[in-house]
Design an enzyme around this catalytic site. Sequence first.
Site, PDB file in Angstrom:
ATOM      1  N   GLY A 154      43.019 -23.063   4.939  1.00  0.00           N
ATOM      2  CA  GLY A 154      41.707 -22.730   4.842  1.00  0.00           C
ATOM      3  C   GLY A 154      40.819 -24.216   5.659  1.00  0.00           C
ATOM      4  O   GLY A 154      39.714 -24.648   5.392  1.00  0.00           O
ATOM      5  N   ASP A 223      36.994 -18.084   2.009  1.00  0.00           N
ATOM      6  CA  ASP A 223      37.441 -19.529   2.167  1.00  0.00           C
ATOM      7  C   ASP A 223      36.478 -20.707   2.058  1.00  0.00           C
ATOM      8  O   ASP A 223      36.675 -21.557   1.136  1.00  0.00           O
ATOM      9  CB  ASP A 223      37.956 -19.839   3.606  1.00  0.00           C
ATOM     10  CG  ASP A 223      39.194 -19.018   3.854  1.00  0.00           C
ATOM     11  OD1 ASP A 223      39.902 -18.408   2.646  1.00  0.00           O
ATOM     12  OD2 ASP A 223      40.102 -18.849   4.890  1.00  0.00           O
TER      13      ASP A 223
HETATM   14  N1  LIG Z   1      39.783 -30.970  11.250  1.00  0.00           N
HETATM   15  C1  LIG Z   1      39.438 -30.118  12.210  1.00  0.00           C
HETATM   16  N2  LIG Z   1      38.544 -30.410  13.284  1.00  0.00           N
HETATM   17  C2  LIG Z   1      38.220 -29.513  14.199  1.00  0.00           C
HETATM   18  N3  LIG Z   1      38.131 -28.532  14.161  1.00  0.00           N
HETATM   19  C3  LIG Z   1      38.645 -27.723  13.182  1.00  0.00           C
HETATM   20  C4  LIG Z   1      39.224 -28.730  11.957  1.00  0.00           C
HETATM   21  N4  LIG Z   1      39.964 -27.896  11.179  1.00  0.00           N
HETATM   22  C5  LIG Z   1      39.862 -26.562  11.596  1.00  0.00           C
HETATM   23  N5  LIG Z   1      39.220 -26.709  12.825  1.00  0.00           N
HETATM   24  C6  LIG Z   1      38.605 -25.277  13.382  1.00  0.00           C
HETATM   25  O1  LIG Z   1      39.192 -24.270  12.962  1.00  0.00           O
HETATM   26  C7  LIG Z   1      40.175 -23.534  13.732  1.00  0.00           C
HETATM   27  C8  LIG Z   1      41.626 -23.259  12.774  1.00  0.00           C
HETATM   28  O2  LIG Z   1      40.989 -21.959  11.886  1.00  0.00           O
HETATM   29  P1  LIG Z   1      41.853 -20.831  11.386  1.00  0.00           P
HETATM   30  O3  LIG Z   1      41.088 -19.922  10.608  1.00  0.00           O
HETATM   31  O4  LIG Z   1      42.420 -20.250  12.674  1.00  0.00           O
HETATM   32  O5  LIG Z   1      42.919 -21.644  10.503  1.00  0.00           O
HETATM   33  P2  LIG Z   1      42.887 -22.078   9.053  1.00  0.00           P
HETATM   34  O6  LIG Z   1      41.405 -21.902   8.821  1.00  0.00           O
HETATM   35  O7  LIG Z   1      43.618 -23.247   8.997  1.00  0.00           O
HETATM   36  O8  LIG Z   1      43.727 -20.851   8.140  1.00  0.00           O
HETATM   37  P3  LIG Z   1      43.131 -19.875   7.234  1.00  0.00           P
HETATM   38  O9  LIG Z   1      41.934 -19.232   7.806  1.00  0.00           O
HETATM   39  O10 LIG Z   1      44.247 -18.714   7.430  1.00  0.00           O
HETATM   40  O11 LIG Z   1      43.152 -20.244   5.948  1.00  0.00           O
HETATM   41  C9  LIG Z   1      40.552 -24.735  14.606  1.00  0.00           C
HETATM   42  O12 LIG Z   1      41.260 -23.996  15.811  1.00  0.00           O
HETATM   43  C10 LIG Z   1      39.197 -25.305  14.828  1.00  0.00           C
HETATM   44  O13 LIG Z   1      38.348 -24.582  15.817  1.00  0.00           O
HETATM   45  C1  LIG Z   2      42.686 -13.547   6.384  1.00  0.00           C
HETATM   46  C2  LIG Z   2      41.698 -13.742   5.324  1.00  0.00           C
HETATM   47  O1  LIG Z   2      41.469 -12.842   4.397  1.00  0.00           O
HETATM   48  C3  LIG Z   2      41.737 -15.109   4.549  1.00  0.00           C
HETATM   49  C4  LIG Z   2      41.943 -16.265   5.567  1.00  0.00           C
HETATM   50  O2  LIG Z   2      42.252 -17.624   4.642  1.00  0.00           O
HETATM   51  C5  LIG Z   2      40.125 -14.004   6.124  1.00  0.00           C
HETATM   52  C6  LIG Z   2      39.100 -13.915   5.570  1.00  0.00           C
HETATM   53  O3  LIG Z   2      38.858 -13.585   4.295  1.00  0.00           O
HETATM   54  O4  LIG Z   2      37.783 -14.594   6.029  1.00  0.00           O
HETATM   55 MG   LIG Z   3      40.320 -20.180   8.705  1.00  0.00          MG
END
Ligand SMILES: Nc1ncnc2c1ncn2[C@@H]1O[C@H](COP(=O)(O)OP(=O)(O)OP(=O)(O)O)[C@@H](O)[C@H]1O
Ligand SMILES: C[C@@](O)(CCO)CC(=O)[O-]
Ligand SMILES: [Mg+2]
Length: 424
Positions: A154, A223
Amino acid sequence: MAVTESGEFRVEARAPGKVILSGEHAVVHGTSAVAAALGLYTTATIRPGMDDSCVLDLPQLGVYSKWPLKMIEELITQPHLLNPKPAHVTSYSESEWPQLAAFVERQVRSLSAKGAKGADAAVTAFLFLYTSILGLQPATVRVSSELPVGAGLGSSAAYCVALTTALLAYSREIELPQLPSVGEEVSTDRKIWFDVDEKKVDLVNKWAFEGERIIHGRPSGIDNTVSTYGYVVKFKKGQITRLHTQMPLRMLLTNTQVGRNTKALVAGVGERALRHPAAMGAIFKAIDEIAEEVVTILQTPPETARLGKSGEVVSSDECGPHPVAKTVQEIRLQELVDMNQGLLQGIGVSHLSIESICQITAAYRLSSKLTGAGGGGCVLTLLPHKLSSTSVELVKVDIEGKGFSCFEAVIGGNGVQVSCQAVS
Ligand SMILES: Nc1ncnc2c1ncn2[C@@H]1O[C@H](COP(=O)(O)OP(=O)(O)OP(=O)(O)O)[C@@H](O)[C@H]1O
Ligand SMILES: C[C@@](O)(CCO)CC(=O)[O-]
Ligand SMILES: [Mg+2]
Protein backbone atom coordinates in the site's frame (compact mmCIF):
# COMPACT_ATOMS: atom_id res chain seq x y z
CA MET A 1 2.50 20.84 19.09
CA ALA A 2 2.68 24.50 18.18
CA VAL A 3 2.45 27.19 15.53
CA THR A 4 4.20 30.55 15.86
CA GLU A 5 2.19 33.75 15.92
CA SER A 6 3.70 34.78 12.60
CA GLY A 7 2.03 31.68 11.17
CA GLU A 8 5.30 30.11 10.06
CA PHE A 9 5.06 26.41 10.73
CA ARG A 10 5.92 23.00 9.41
CA VAL A 11 3.40 20.18 9.28
CA GLU A 12 4.01 16.48 9.09
CA ALA A 13 1.54 13.72 8.40
CA ARG A 14 2.25 10.02 8.65
CA ALA A 15 0.11 7.32 7.08
CA PRO A 16 0.52 3.55 7.50
CA GLY A 17 0.85 0.91 4.82
CA LYS A 18 -1.49 -2.07 4.82
CA VAL A 19 -1.78 -5.81 4.37
CA ILE A 20 -4.73 -7.42 2.63
CA LEU A 21 -5.65 -10.62 4.44
CA SER A 22 -8.21 -11.64 1.91
CA GLY A 23 -10.02 -10.34 -1.18
CA GLU A 24 -7.54 -8.31 -3.27
CA HIS A 25 -8.46 -7.82 -6.94
CA ALA A 26 -11.96 -9.26 -6.47
CA VAL A 27 -12.69 -6.18 -4.30
CA VAL A 28 -12.22 -3.99 -7.41
CA HIS A 29 -15.16 -5.95 -8.86
CA GLY A 30 -17.40 -5.31 -5.85
CA THR A 31 -16.69 -8.18 -3.44
CA SER A 32 -15.61 -8.09 0.23
CA ALA A 33 -12.01 -7.80 1.35
CA VAL A 34 -10.30 -7.70 4.75
CA ALA A 35 -7.29 -5.50 5.36
CA ALA A 36 -5.24 -4.19 8.28
CA ALA A 37 -2.97 -1.22 8.85
CA LEU A 38 0.75 -2.06 8.85
CA GLY A 39 3.13 -0.41 11.31
CA LEU A 40 5.36 1.07 8.61
CA TYR A 41 4.74 4.68 7.67
CA THR A 42 5.00 7.20 4.87
CA THR A 43 5.63 10.72 6.15
CA ALA A 44 4.86 13.93 4.26
CA THR A 45 6.47 17.13 5.54
CA ILE A 46 5.51 20.62 4.35
CA ARG A 47 7.51 23.68 5.33
CA PRO A 48 7.29 27.29 4.14
CA GLY A 49 8.55 27.75 0.60
CA MET A 50 11.08 30.27 -0.66
CA ASP A 51 11.38 32.38 -3.85
CA ASP A 52 7.78 31.87 -4.90
CA SER A 53 8.48 28.30 -5.76
CA CYS A 54 7.33 24.79 -5.00
CA VAL A 55 9.91 22.17 -4.10
CA LEU A 56 9.10 18.46 -4.29
CA ASP A 57 11.48 15.96 -2.74
CA LEU A 58 10.67 12.24 -3.12
CA PRO A 59 13.82 10.43 -1.96
CA GLN A 60 12.47 6.90 -2.65
CA LEU A 61 11.98 7.79 -6.32
CA GLY A 62 15.05 9.98 -6.76
CA VAL A 63 12.87 13.01 -7.48
CA TYR A 64 14.01 16.48 -6.40
CA SER A 65 12.39 19.33 -8.33
CA LYS A 66 12.02 23.05 -7.77
CA TRP A 67 9.39 24.77 -9.89
CA PRO A 68 8.69 28.53 -9.97
CA LEU A 69 4.99 28.89 -9.14
CA LYS A 70 4.57 30.77 -12.44
CA MET A 71 5.44 27.53 -14.22
CA ILE A 72 2.75 25.63 -12.34
CA GLU A 73 0.26 28.44 -12.97
CA GLU A 74 0.75 28.00 -16.72
CA LEU A 75 -0.48 24.41 -16.40
CA ILE A 76 -3.80 25.64 -15.05
CA THR A 77 -5.79 26.44 -18.15
CA GLN A 78 -9.24 26.29 -16.54
CA PRO A 79 -9.98 29.49 -14.55
CA HIS A 80 -12.06 27.62 -11.95
CA LEU A 81 -8.98 25.54 -11.03
CA LEU A 82 -7.11 28.69 -9.96
CA ASN A 83 -8.95 28.89 -6.65
CA PRO A 84 -8.17 25.99 -4.36
CA LYS A 85 -11.19 24.45 -2.66
CA PRO A 86 -9.79 22.03 -0.08
CA ALA A 87 -13.23 21.17 1.30
CA HIS A 88 -14.61 20.32 -2.12
CA VAL A 89 -13.17 17.09 -3.56
CA THR A 90 -12.68 16.99 -7.33
CA SER A 91 -11.29 14.40 -9.74
CA TYR A 92 -8.30 14.74 -12.02
CA SER A 93 -9.16 14.63 -15.70
CA GLU A 94 -6.73 14.94 -18.58
CA SER A 95 -9.13 17.20 -20.44
CA GLU A 96 -9.06 19.74 -17.59
CA TRP A 97 -5.27 19.50 -17.37
CA PRO A 98 -4.25 19.31 -21.07
CA GLN A 99 -0.62 20.29 -20.44
CA LEU A 100 0.11 18.37 -17.26
CA ALA A 101 1.05 14.97 -18.76
CA ALA A 102 3.62 16.47 -21.15
CA PHE A 103 5.03 18.70 -18.36
CA VAL A 104 5.44 15.70 -16.04
CA GLU A 105 7.00 13.61 -18.79
CA ARG A 106 9.61 16.33 -19.43
CA GLN A 107 10.36 16.59 -15.70
CA VAL A 108 10.68 12.83 -15.25
CA ARG A 109 12.82 12.39 -18.37
CA SER A 110 15.35 14.80 -16.88
CA LEU A 111 15.68 12.65 -13.73
CA SER A 112 18.17 9.87 -13.09
CA ALA A 113 17.39 6.27 -14.11
CA LYS A 114 16.31 5.60 -10.50
CA GLY A 115 13.97 8.55 -10.72
CA ALA A 116 12.16 7.39 -13.80
CA LYS A 117 10.23 4.41 -12.39
CA GLY A 118 6.80 5.38 -11.07
CA ALA A 119 7.81 9.04 -10.84
CA ASP A 120 5.34 10.23 -13.48
CA ALA A 121 2.32 9.01 -11.52
CA ALA A 122 3.69 10.28 -8.20
CA VAL A 123 4.45 13.76 -9.62
CA THR A 124 1.08 13.97 -11.42
CA ALA A 125 -0.79 13.02 -8.23
CA PHE A 126 1.30 15.55 -6.29
CA LEU A 127 0.66 18.46 -8.69
CA PHE A 128 -3.06 17.71 -8.79
CA LEU A 129 -3.43 17.48 -4.99
CA TYR A 130 -1.12 20.44 -4.33
CA THR A 131 -2.87 22.88 -6.63
CA SER A 132 -6.36 21.64 -5.69
CA ILE A 133 -5.80 21.87 -1.93
CA LEU A 134 -3.14 24.55 -1.44
CA GLY A 135 -3.34 26.52 -4.67
CA LEU A 136 -0.26 28.48 -5.71
CA GLN A 137 1.24 28.90 -2.25
CA PRO A 138 5.03 28.52 -2.00
CA ALA A 139 5.97 25.39 -0.09
CA THR A 140 8.66 22.75 0.26
CA VAL A 141 7.25 19.24 0.31
CA ARG A 142 9.09 16.04 1.14
CA VAL A 143 7.53 12.57 1.20
CA SER A 144 9.62 9.70 2.54
CA SER A 145 8.66 6.20 3.49
CA GLU A 146 9.56 3.12 5.52
CA LEU A 147 7.52 1.06 3.06
CA PRO A 148 8.98 -0.69 0.03
CA VAL A 149 7.57 1.11 -3.01
CA GLY A 150 5.47 -1.04 -5.36
CA ALA A 151 5.61 -4.21 -3.25
CA GLY A 152 1.96 -4.74 -2.33
CA LEU A 153 2.05 -3.00 1.07
CA GLY A 154 0.00 0.00 0.00
CA SER A 155 2.83 2.47 -0.62
CA SER A 156 0.77 4.41 -3.18
CA ALA A 157 -2.15 4.80 -0.78
CA ALA A 158 0.11 5.80 2.13
CA TYR A 159 1.75 8.37 -0.19
CA CYS A 160 -1.64 9.86 -1.12
CA VAL A 161 -3.01 9.81 2.45
CA ALA A 162 0.11 11.36 4.02
CA LEU A 163 0.39 14.01 1.30
CA THR A 164 -3.31 14.91 1.38
CA THR A 165 -3.33 15.19 5.17
CA ALA A 166 -0.23 17.39 5.23
CA LEU A 167 -1.69 19.65 2.50
CA LEU A 168 -5.05 19.94 4.28
CA ALA A 169 -3.28 20.75 7.56
CA TYR A 170 -0.97 23.29 5.90
CA SER A 171 -3.99 24.97 4.27
CA ARG A 172 -5.64 24.97 7.74
CA GLU A 173 -8.58 22.94 6.43
CA ILE A 174 -7.54 20.45 9.10
CA GLU A 175 -7.41 22.47 12.26
CA LEU A 176 -4.02 22.86 13.90
CA PRO A 177 -3.80 22.94 17.68
CA GLN A 178 -3.70 26.01 19.84
CA LEU A 179 -0.99 28.61 19.10
CA PRO A 180 1.55 28.85 21.91
CA SER A 181 1.79 32.10 23.81
CA VAL A 182 4.50 34.47 22.53
CA GLY A 183 8.01 33.31 23.42
CA GLU A 184 7.03 29.75 24.30
CA GLU A 185 9.83 27.33 23.48
CA VAL A 186 8.96 24.31 21.37
CA SER A 187 11.47 21.53 21.54
CA THR A 188 12.03 19.63 18.30
CA ASP A 189 12.47 16.30 20.05
CA ARG A 190 8.98 16.46 21.54
CA LYS A 191 7.12 15.39 18.43
CA ILE A 192 3.61 14.30 19.27
CA TRP A 193 1.35 12.66 16.70
CA PHE A 194 -2.34 13.55 16.77
CA ASP A 195 -5.24 11.70 15.14
CA VAL A 196 -7.00 13.73 12.46
CA ASP A 197 -10.27 15.26 13.63
CA GLU A 198 -13.20 12.87 13.00
CA LYS A 199 -14.98 15.53 10.94
CA LYS A 200 -12.01 15.87 8.56
CA VAL A 201 -10.84 12.29 8.25
CA ASP A 202 -13.45 11.47 5.56
CA LEU A 203 -12.19 14.45 3.55
CA VAL A 204 -8.65 13.05 3.74
CA ASN A 205 -9.89 9.66 2.52
CA LYS A 206 -11.78 11.18 -0.43
CA TRP A 207 -8.86 13.30 -1.64
CA ALA A 208 -6.47 10.38 -1.18
CA PHE A 209 -8.76 8.20 -3.30
CA GLU A 210 -8.48 10.78 -6.10
CA GLY A 211 -4.68 10.53 -5.82
CA GLU A 212 -4.89 6.72 -5.92
CA ARG A 213 -7.00 6.99 -9.10
CA ILE A 214 -4.10 8.79 -10.77
CA ILE A 215 -1.59 6.11 -9.66
CA HIS A 216 -3.79 2.96 -9.92
CA GLY A 217 -6.27 3.72 -12.66
CA ARG A 218 -9.12 1.78 -11.05
CA PRO A 219 -8.64 1.49 -7.28
CA SER A 220 -11.35 -0.06 -5.13
CA GLY A 221 -10.54 2.42 -2.35
CA ILE A 222 -9.57 -0.24 0.20
CA ASP A 223 -5.91 0.82 0.45
CA ASN A 224 -6.50 4.54 1.08
CA THR A 225 -9.34 3.66 3.47
CA VAL A 226 -7.17 1.41 5.66
CA SER A 227 -4.29 3.87 5.56
CA THR A 228 -6.63 6.70 6.61
CA TYR A 229 -8.67 4.98 9.34
CA GLY A 230 -6.21 2.27 10.46
CA TYR A 231 -7.06 -0.94 12.41
CA VAL A 232 -8.57 -4.06 10.79
CA VAL A 233 -11.42 -3.44 8.38
CA LYS A 234 -13.82 -5.18 6.06
CA PHE A 235 -14.36 -3.24 2.85
CA LYS A 236 -17.07 -3.80 0.25
CA LYS A 237 -18.19 -1.36 -2.45
CA GLY A 238 -16.93 1.63 -0.48
CA GLN A 239 -18.59 0.45 2.76
CA ILE A 240 -16.14 0.17 5.61
CA THR A 241 -16.72 -1.92 8.74
CA ARG A 242 -14.19 -1.82 11.54
CA LEU A 243 -13.60 -5.33 12.88
CA HIS A 244 -13.15 -5.98 16.56
CA THR A 245 -10.91 -8.99 16.20
CA GLN A 246 -10.87 -11.63 18.90
CA MET A 247 -7.90 -13.32 17.40
CA PRO A 248 -4.33 -12.06 17.76
CA LEU A 249 -3.06 -11.59 14.21
CA ARG A 250 0.54 -12.54 13.71
CA MET A 251 2.26 -12.77 10.37
CA LEU A 252 5.53 -12.80 8.51
CA LEU A 253 5.93 -10.62 5.43
CA THR A 254 8.35 -11.68 2.72
CA ASN A 255 9.38 -9.35 -0.07
CA THR A 256 10.02 -11.31 -3.26
CA GLN A 257 11.88 -8.21 -4.56
CA VAL A 258 10.13 -8.81 -7.87
CA GLY A 259 8.97 -5.42 -9.14
CA ARG A 260 5.41 -4.99 -10.36
CA ASN A 261 2.83 -2.32 -10.91
CA THR A 262 -0.67 -2.37 -9.42
CA LYS A 263 -2.22 -0.39 -12.28
CA ALA A 264 -1.10 -2.99 -14.87
CA LEU A 265 -2.13 -5.96 -12.70
CA VAL A 266 -5.60 -4.56 -11.99
CA ALA A 267 -6.06 -3.80 -15.70
CA GLY A 268 -4.93 -7.36 -16.59
CA VAL A 269 -7.52 -8.90 -14.25
CA GLY A 270 -10.20 -6.61 -15.72
CA GLU A 271 -9.35 -7.78 -19.25
CA ARG A 272 -9.42 -11.43 -18.21
CA ALA A 273 -12.83 -10.83 -16.62
CA LEU A 274 -14.08 -9.44 -19.94
CA ARG A 275 -12.77 -12.50 -21.81
CA HIS A 276 -14.22 -15.03 -19.31
CA PRO A 277 -17.05 -13.29 -17.47
CA ALA A 278 -18.71 -16.41 -16.06
CA ALA A 279 -15.53 -18.17 -14.89
CA MET A 280 -14.01 -15.00 -13.44
CA GLY A 281 -17.34 -14.10 -11.84
CA ALA A 282 -17.37 -17.50 -10.13
CA ILE A 283 -13.82 -16.95 -8.82
CA PHE A 284 -14.72 -13.48 -7.52
CA LYS A 285 -17.75 -15.03 -5.79
CA ALA A 286 -15.54 -17.67 -4.15
CA ILE A 287 -13.11 -14.97 -2.99
CA ASP A 288 -16.07 -13.04 -1.56
CA GLU A 289 -17.17 -16.12 0.44
CA ILE A 290 -13.61 -16.57 1.72
CA ALA A 291 -13.41 -12.93 2.86
CA GLU A 292 -16.78 -13.20 4.63
CA GLU A 293 -15.60 -16.34 6.42
CA VAL A 294 -12.36 -14.59 7.39
CA VAL A 295 -14.48 -11.79 8.92
CA THR A 296 -16.46 -14.33 10.97
CA ILE A 297 -13.34 -16.16 12.15
CA LEU A 298 -11.55 -12.98 13.20
CA GLN A 299 -14.51 -12.06 15.37
CA THR A 300 -14.83 -15.46 17.06
CA PRO A 301 -13.10 -16.00 20.42
CA PRO A 302 -10.22 -18.46 20.14
CA GLU A 303 -10.95 -22.10 20.84
CA THR A 304 -8.17 -24.62 21.28
CA ALA A 305 -8.29 -27.40 18.69
CA ARG A 306 -8.89 -30.94 19.96
CA LEU A 307 -8.05 -34.30 18.54
CA GLY A 308 -10.92 -35.78 16.54
CA LYS A 309 -12.16 -39.30 17.27
CA SER A 310 -9.82 -40.82 14.76
CA GLY A 311 -7.13 -38.24 15.46
CA GLU A 312 -7.68 -36.34 12.19
CA VAL A 313 -7.86 -32.82 13.68
CA VAL A 314 -4.83 -32.18 15.80
CA SER A 315 -4.27 -29.76 18.61
CA SER A 316 -0.62 -29.41 17.78
CA ASP A 317 0.98 -29.29 14.41
CA GLU A 318 4.60 -29.88 13.55
CA CYS A 319 6.66 -26.85 12.64
CA GLY A 320 10.09 -28.23 11.86
CA PRO A 321 11.28 -29.97 15.00
CA HIS A 322 9.09 -27.69 17.16
CA PRO A 323 5.44 -28.63 17.73
CA VAL A 324 3.00 -25.74 17.56
CA ALA A 325 -0.45 -25.48 19.03
CA LYS A 326 -3.05 -23.99 16.72
CA THR A 327 -6.53 -22.89 17.62
CA VAL A 328 -9.55 -24.05 15.58
CA GLN A 329 -9.71 -20.51 14.16
CA GLU A 330 -6.06 -20.60 13.10
CA ILE A 331 -6.50 -23.93 11.31
CA ARG A 332 -9.58 -22.62 9.45
CA LEU A 333 -7.88 -19.35 8.59
CA GLN A 334 -4.92 -21.25 7.15
CA GLU A 335 -7.24 -23.21 4.87
CA LEU A 336 -8.85 -20.01 3.67
CA VAL A 337 -5.45 -18.43 3.00
CA ASP A 338 -4.48 -21.50 0.92
CA MET A 339 -7.74 -21.32 -1.04
CA ASN A 340 -7.40 -17.57 -1.60
CA GLN A 341 -3.87 -17.99 -2.93
CA GLY A 342 -5.04 -20.74 -5.32
CA LEU A 343 -7.78 -18.47 -6.67
CA LEU A 344 -5.36 -15.53 -7.06
CA GLN A 345 -3.14 -17.83 -9.08
CA GLY A 346 -6.22 -18.65 -11.17
CA ILE A 347 -6.87 -15.02 -12.02
CA GLY A 348 -3.26 -14.60 -13.14
CA VAL A 349 -1.67 -12.45 -10.44
CA SER A 350 0.65 -14.92 -8.76
CA HIS A 351 4.33 -15.36 -9.65
CA LEU A 352 6.93 -18.13 -9.40
CA SER A 353 8.65 -16.25 -6.58
CA ILE A 354 5.35 -16.09 -4.64
CA GLU A 355 4.72 -19.79 -5.15
CA SER A 356 8.20 -20.70 -4.06
CA ILE A 357 7.65 -18.86 -0.74
CA CYS A 358 4.31 -20.67 -0.33
CA GLN A 359 6.19 -23.96 -0.79
CA ILE A 360 8.91 -23.08 1.70
CA THR A 361 6.38 -22.19 4.40
CA ALA A 362 4.15 -25.20 3.62
CA ALA A 363 7.05 -27.41 4.76
CA TYR A 364 6.51 -25.83 8.21
CA ARG A 365 2.73 -26.33 7.91
CA LEU A 366 2.28 -22.59 7.58
CA SER A 367 0.02 -20.99 4.99
CA SER A 368 0.99 -18.10 2.76
CA LYS A 369 -0.61 -15.93 0.10
CA LEU A 370 0.33 -12.90 -1.92
CA THR A 371 -0.89 -9.62 -0.45
CA GLY A 372 -1.82 -6.53 -2.44
CA ALA A 373 -1.74 -6.67 -6.20
CA GLY A 374 0.65 -9.65 -6.52
CA GLY A 375 2.75 -10.32 -9.62
CA GLY A 376 5.76 -10.27 -7.25
CA GLY A 377 5.77 -7.90 -4.28
CA CYS A 378 5.06 -9.27 -0.82
CA VAL A 379 3.75 -12.55 0.54
CA LEU A 380 2.13 -12.93 3.96
CA THR A 381 2.54 -16.04 6.09
CA LEU A 382 0.16 -16.60 8.99
CA LEU A 383 1.93 -17.38 12.23
CA PRO A 384 0.00 -19.25 14.92
CA HIS A 385 -0.12 -17.21 18.11
CA LYS A 386 1.77 -19.89 20.05
CA LEU A 387 4.51 -20.48 17.48
CA SER A 388 7.78 -19.99 19.36
CA SER A 389 10.23 -17.32 18.33
CA THR A 390 12.78 -20.11 17.71
CA SER A 391 10.43 -21.68 15.16
CA VAL A 392 9.80 -18.31 13.49
CA GLU A 393 13.57 -17.86 13.26
CA LEU A 394 13.89 -21.24 11.52
CA VAL A 395 11.30 -20.26 8.91
CA LYS A 396 12.95 -16.87 8.39
CA VAL A 397 16.40 -18.41 7.93
CA ASP A 398 14.97 -20.82 5.34
CA ILE A 399 13.19 -18.01 3.42
CA GLU A 400 16.21 -15.70 3.57
CA GLY A 401 18.46 -18.57 2.52
CA LYS A 402 16.54 -18.60 -0.76
CA GLY A 403 17.38 -14.95 -1.34
CA PHE A 404 14.20 -13.24 -0.06
CA SER A 405 13.94 -10.75 2.79
CA CYS A 406 11.31 -11.16 5.51
CA PHE A 407 10.17 -9.60 8.77
CA GLU A 408 7.44 -10.07 11.37
CA ALA A 409 4.73 -7.48 10.79
CA VAL A 410 3.12 -5.17 13.31
CA ILE A 411 -0.49 -4.87 12.22
CA GLY A 412 -3.83 -3.36 13.16
CA GLY A 413 -2.50 -0.02 14.47
CA ASN A 414 -3.55 3.60 14.00
CA GLY A 415 -4.42 5.36 10.77
CA VAL A 416 -3.18 8.75 9.60
CA GLN A 417 -1.81 11.23 12.15
CA VAL A 418 -0.46 14.80 12.08
CA SER A 419 2.18 16.75 13.87
CA CYS A 420 3.14 20.39 13.64
CA GLN A 421 6.16 22.44 14.61
CA ALA A 422 6.94 26.13 14.77
CA VAL A 423 9.54 27.35 12.28
CA SER A 424 11.86 30.06 13.53
N1 LIG B 1 7.30 7.08 -0.97
C1 LIG B 1 6.84 7.35 -2.19
N2 LIG B 1 7.27 8.46 -2.84
C2 LIG B 1 6.78 8.75 -4.06
N3 LIG B 1 5.89 7.99 -4.74
C3 LIG B 1 5.45 6.88 -4.16
C4 LIG B 1 5.89 6.51 -2.85
N4 LIG B 1 5.28 5.36 -2.54
C5 LIG B 1 4.50 5.04 -3.59
N5 LIG B 1 4.59 5.94 -4.57
C6 LIG B 1 3.87 5.92 -5.87
O1 LIG B 1 3.12 4.71 -5.91
C7 LIG B 1 3.64 3.82 -6.93
C8 LIG B 1 3.59 2.39 -6.44
O2 LIG B 1 2.24 2.07 -6.28
P1 LIG B 1 1.65 0.64 -6.56
O3 LIG B 1 0.21 0.76 -6.29
O4 LIG B 1 2.07 0.12 -7.87
O5 LIG B 1 2.33 -0.28 -5.42
P2 LIG B 1 1.96 -0.40 -3.87
O6 LIG B 1 0.96 0.64 -3.53
O7 LIG B 1 3.24 -0.41 -3.12
O8 LIG B 1 1.32 -1.86 -3.79
P3 LIG B 1 -0.25 -2.25 -3.67
O9 LIG B 1 -1.02 -1.25 -4.48
O10 LIG B 1 -0.30 -3.63 -4.29
O11 LIG B 1 -0.54 -2.26 -2.23
C9 LIG B 1 5.05 4.32 -7.20
O12 LIG B 1 5.49 3.96 -8.49
C10 LIG B 1 4.86 5.84 -7.04
O13 LIG B 1 4.23 6.38 -8.17
C1 LIG C 1 -5.24 -5.20 -6.22
C2 LIG C 1 -6.06 -4.34 -5.28
O1 LIG C 1 -7.27 -5.07 -4.96
C3 LIG C 1 -5.36 -4.14 -3.94
C4 LIG C 1 -4.01 -3.49 -4.03
O2 LIG C 1 -3.49 -3.34 -2.73
C5 LIG C 1 -6.38 -3.04 -5.95
C6 LIG C 1 -7.46 -2.24 -5.24
O3 LIG C 1 -8.29 -2.80 -4.53
O4 LIG C 1 -7.49 -1.02 -5.47
MG1 LIG D 1 -0.91 0.80 -4.55
